[in-house]
Design an enzyme around this catalytic site. Structure first.
Site, PDB file in Angstrom:
ATOM      1  N   SER A 174       1.189  -0.878   0.000  1.00 37.21           N
ATOM      2  CA  SER A 174       0.545  -0.107  -0.135  1.00 37.21           C
ATOM      3  C   SER A 174       0.915   1.339  -0.069  1.00 37.21           C
ATOM      4  O   SER A 174       1.304   1.479  -0.972  1.00 37.21           O
ATOM      5  CB  SER A 174      -1.358   0.370   0.997  1.00 37.21           C
ATOM      6  OG  SER A 174      -1.796   0.671   1.151  1.00 37.21           O
ATOM      7  N   ASP A 198     -10.824  -4.007  -3.814  1.00 32.65           N
ATOM      8  CA  ASP A 198      -9.495  -2.477  -3.931  1.00 32.65           C
ATOM      9  C   ASP A 198      -9.521  -1.589  -4.703  1.00 32.65           C
ATOM     10  O   ASP A 198      -9.217  -1.968  -6.465  1.00 32.65           O
ATOM     11  CB  ASP A 198      -8.301  -3.301  -3.770  1.00 32.65           C
ATOM     12  CG  ASP A 198      -6.982  -2.269  -3.013  1.00 32.65           C
ATOM     13  OD1 ASP A 198      -7.343  -1.499  -3.025  1.00 32.65           O
ATOM     14  OD2 ASP A 198      -6.100  -2.268  -3.263  1.00 32.65           O
ATOM     15  N   HIS A 211      -7.717  -5.120   0.176  1.00 35.01           N
ATOM     16  CA  HIS A 211      -7.018  -4.297   0.473  1.00 35.01           C
ATOM     17  C   HIS A 211      -6.726  -4.966   1.798  1.00 35.01           C
ATOM     18  O   HIS A 211      -7.447  -4.641   2.429  1.00 35.01           O
ATOM     19  CB  HIS A 211      -6.990  -2.758   0.186  1.00 35.01           C
ATOM     20  CG  HIS A 211      -5.935  -1.978   0.042  1.00 35.01           C
ATOM     21  ND1 HIS A 211      -4.992  -1.599  -0.848  1.00 35.01           N
ATOM     22  CD2 HIS A 211      -5.428  -1.603   1.948  1.00 35.01           C
ATOM     23  CE1 HIS A 211      -4.118  -1.007  -0.488  1.00 35.01           C
ATOM     24  NE2 HIS A 211      -4.286  -0.806   1.270  1.00 35.01           N
TER      25      HIS A 211
END
Length: 309
Positions: A160, A249, A279
């Site tokens: 991320s 996501d 995610h």
């Protein structure tokens, strides 16, 4: 249409039933106090065997940063070394929230892992985090042999926001000659609205409101490639990459676009898309067998690029 992994769907239902406020309604301090979504009570050994774990520091852009060193079990000679940057939207996350992921990375890739706790927003907004990532990567490269690792096999990795920082470090002068990079659902577009943002506006774990919450605290500059690595004029010469994205996501398409841009500029890329995952799956192995398989596969992919698996 692919269905969400049933084990993750069950976790999402549990959180929904608890009536917890959305992340976007909380302060950074409140979010940080919540720790990790999963895995808090998991035996560290579950993530994989490591021979040693050591708390240390590495130089950041303006001072020393907390770091944690993980040595893989077994193997002969000097292993590769991976500089790992945790996720959390540049606002949350630390060495402890990603301790399991770092252990798994060391165990599955066969590399020494240096997990770095870079400065967080809003106390230290953009570009503090990328500047720390570049400094930490440069230091590990210069000191790989002293860490007992192979200075010719240095990589960066992150999930991320950490994937953003790994990409930034790879693009920087400190990244010249890196052996590989692992980018797990990386934030690389500077907030561009790809189709996956609209499709997953209300996705579990990370929705559009949460994206805006993180960006509002981080205050990245869309004109700066340290915020939007996808906008680099050229990606030629970047290290071989493993990129993993999740179907549910908002960041799915920008991670895919980055992998495609790397490949278009002649970089070797392994792109893996897990349509039934969300995610955050990189740390969801304790509650989802599918997430566990995916995360370990990505770590082994990195090990193969580094020649340690």
């Amino acid at each position: 249409m692919t269905q969400l992994d049933p084990q993750i769907a069950h976790l999402v239902q549990r959180y929904a039933a608890a009536g917890l406020p959305p992340l976007s309604a909380l302060t950074p301090a409140q979010v940080r106090s919540g720790g990790s979504l999963t895995g808090a009570d998991v035996d560290p050994a579950w993530w994989g065997p490591v021979s040693a774990v050591e708390d240390t520091t590495v130089p950041g852009a303006v001072g020393d940063l907390p770091a944690r060193l993980y040595r893989p079990a077994g193997g002969d000679g000097a292993p590769p070394v991976v500089v790992f940057f945790h996720g959390g939207g540049w606002v949350t996350g630390d060495l402890d929230t990603h301790d399991g992921q770092a252990r798994m990375l060391a165990a599955e890739s066969g590399a020494v892992v240096v997990s770095v706790a870079y400065r967080l927003a809003p106390e230290d907004p953009f570009p503090a985090a990328p500047d720390d990532a570049v400094s930490a990567t440069a230091w590990v490269r210069e000191n790989a042999a002293r860490l007992g690792a192979d200075p010719e096999r240095v990589a960066v990795a992150g999930d991320s926001a950490g994937g953003n920082l790994a990409a930034v470090a790879a693009q920087s002068p400190a990244g010249e000659g890196l052996a590989a990079q692992l980018l797990v659902y990386p934030a690389v577009s500077g907030g561009r609205e790809f189709p996956s943002v609209r499709e997953n506006a209300d996705a579990p774990v990370l929705d559009v409101d949460a994206l805006r919450w993180f960006d509002g605290h981080y205050r990245g500059d869309p004109a700066d490639v340290r915020y939007a690595p996808l906008d680099a004029p050229s990606l030629a010469g970047q290290p071989p990459a493993v990129v993993g994205v999740a179907g549910f996501d908002p960041l799915r398409d920008e991670g895919t676009a980055y992998a495609e841009a790397l490949a278009a500029d002649g970089v070797r890329v392994v792109l893996r898309r897990y349509d039934d995952l969300v995610h955050g799956f990189f740390g969801m192995g304790p509650v989802s067998a599918a997430a566990d398989r995916a995360a370990r596969q990505l770590c082994r992919d990195l090990g193969e690029l580094l020649g340690s698996r």
